[in-house]
Design a protein around this motif. Sequence first.
Motif, PDB file in Angstrom:
ATOM      1  N   MET A  58       5.209  10.329  -7.248  1.00  0.00           N
ATOM      2  CA  MET A  58       3.810   9.913  -6.586  1.00  0.00           C
ATOM      3  C   MET A  58       3.646   8.511  -6.150  1.00  0.00           C
ATOM      4  N   GLY A  59       4.547   7.861  -6.195  1.00  0.00           N
ATOM      5  CA  GLY A  59       4.512   6.400  -5.557  1.00  0.00           C
ATOM      6  C   GLY A  59       4.575   6.227  -4.178  1.00  0.00           C
ATOM      7  N   PRO A  60       5.179   7.211  -3.223  1.00  0.00           N
ATOM      8  CA  PRO A  60       5.062   7.178  -1.736  1.00  0.00           C
ATOM      9  C   PRO A  60       3.571   7.077  -1.267  1.00  0.00           C
ATOM     10  N   TYR A  61       2.630   7.742  -2.029  1.00  0.00           N
ATOM     11  CA  TYR A  61       1.452   7.961  -1.561  1.00  0.00           C
ATOM     12  C   TYR A  61       0.642   6.518  -1.852  1.00  0.00           C
ATOM     13  N   TYR A  62       0.952   5.822  -2.861  1.00  0.00           N
ATOM     14  CA  TYR A  62       0.118   4.549  -3.458  1.00  0.00           C
ATOM     15  C   TYR A  62       0.881   3.304  -2.658  1.00  0.00           C
ATOM     16  N   VAL A  63       2.212   3.404  -2.451  1.00  0.00           N
ATOM     17  CA  VAL A  63       2.867   2.494  -1.929  1.00  0.00           C
ATOM     18  C   VAL A  63       2.743   2.141  -0.363  1.00  0.00           C
ATOM     19  N   SER A  64       2.618   3.630   0.193  1.00  0.00           N
ATOM     20  CA  SER A  64       2.552   3.546   1.572  1.00  0.00           C
ATOM     21  C   SER A  64       0.990   3.280   2.087  1.00  0.00           C
ATOM     22  N   ALA A  65      -0.080   3.429   0.930  1.00  0.00           N
ATOM     23  CA  ALA A  65      -1.473   3.061   1.183  1.00  0.00           C
ATOM     24  C   ALA A  65      -1.600   1.527   1.229  1.00  0.00           C
ATOM     25  N   LEU A  66      -0.863   1.085   0.160  1.00  0.00           N
ATOM     26  CA  LEU A  66      -0.944  -0.265  -0.267  1.00  0.00           C
ATOM     27  C   LEU A  66      -0.329  -1.249   0.897  1.00  0.00           C
ATOM     28  N   ILE A  67       0.713  -0.659   1.631  1.00  0.00           N
ATOM     29  CA  ILE A  67       1.215  -1.579   2.804  1.00  0.00           C
ATOM     30  C   ILE A  67       0.311  -1.322   3.939  1.00  0.00           C
ATOM     31  N   ASN A  68      -0.229  -0.274   4.208  1.00  0.00           N
ATOM     32  CA  ASN A  68      -1.412   0.045   5.199  1.00  0.00           C
ATOM     33  C   ASN A  68      -2.421  -0.963   4.913  1.00  0.00           C
ATOM     34  N   LEU A  69      -2.899  -1.011   3.704  1.00  0.00           N
ATOM     35  CA  LEU A  69      -4.280  -2.115   3.513  1.00  0.00           C
ATOM     36  C   LEU A  69      -3.757  -3.402   3.354  1.00  0.00           C
ATOM     37  N   LEU A  70      -2.655  -3.656   2.983  1.00  0.00           N
ATOM     38  CA  LEU A  70      -2.410  -5.196   2.881  1.00  0.00           C
ATOM     39  C   LEU A  70      -0.977  -5.754   3.389  1.00  0.00           C
TER      40      LEU A  70
END
Length: 368
Positions: free
Chosen positions: A182-194
């Motif tokens: 599940m991490g790819p969803y969360y890590v990709s979002a964090l990189i997009n955001l921050l």
Amino acid sequence: MGKPVEPLNIGIVGCGFIIGAYLETFPKLDAVRLVAVADLDRARADAVAAEHPGVRSLSVDELMADDEVQLVLNLTIPAAHAEVALRALAAGKQVYGEKPLAANSEQAATILEAAAEAGLTIGCAPDTVLGTGTQTARRAIDDGLIGKPISATATMMTPGHERWHPNPDFYYLPGGGPLLDMGPYYVSALINLLGPVASVIGAASHTRDSRTIGSGPREGETIPVSTDTHVTGVLVHESGALSTLVMSFDAVATKASNIEIHGETGSLIVPDPNRFEGDVQLRSLGSDDWETLPVSAGYVDASRGIGIQDLALTEPGAEPRASAQLAFHSLEVMESVLRSAHSGQSITISSTCARPEAVPLTELSVHA
């Protein structure tokens, strides 16, 4: 970005469960056209082609050699992602793959090298970050609604996929576990955001040596667990922001938000990064209440496959938003969290990527 004169012709390799989500999306997209499907089990490819006029069922070899296919959508199992991607690149075709980009970062690096040598574009899921949920949060950050971002939390808690998945073995083997699943969803979002990540430190635990399948023909069967099932990591972004990541197959439930972003003058609640939409909530410094922000960015009514449309609309030489570089960086971040968990040492991330371009509010054009 400019709209291509003709749609990009897509050939799918792998006709398993996930293909259904893409087949539902393609009729919404005017920049892509499905022309062929292939699977090691030819009957599965035949079944897909029979239900979609104009789509041909081919062998994998035939699809790779087919001049009509311009991009290969790689929906095979993760262990085959690198092999299929490299074959497609060698055949002169662009590639878009399901996550992860490859089974490990070493294999993923060979894909990036082959694409660079061939001058071909690669994209990779997840593309959920292109929907209105994450993109509206991105717009709020870029517009300064929370001031300078300081930190984030990203939380995914579940008792484990064996409760519902009829064949959950791979979730509990090396290469599985909650972070890599599940991490790819969360890590990709964090990189997009921050923005990209500079270093990480992690900790992990393994609470049970076996799990019991809860559904399907194998219900009641016990399977071994040989990977960490609760992982915590701190991601130090290049911007200085700190993200705390908690991914678990051991917890019962949580009331915590999927992602929260905290800045000097406000905090954001970001919707589930495994979904394309959802409410973004803002609480400003001095306010007593959360307010729901209007949808202001992202592909409207998007679903799995919008990343391929985005790739098709990307100008030559530019990176698509759901890029292989982002997927590679995310994979290295996750692998490094796991390595840190066992070494007890902070790990510097060797790769980086551009923070993907924001998506303006965009309605999809349906095929005529």
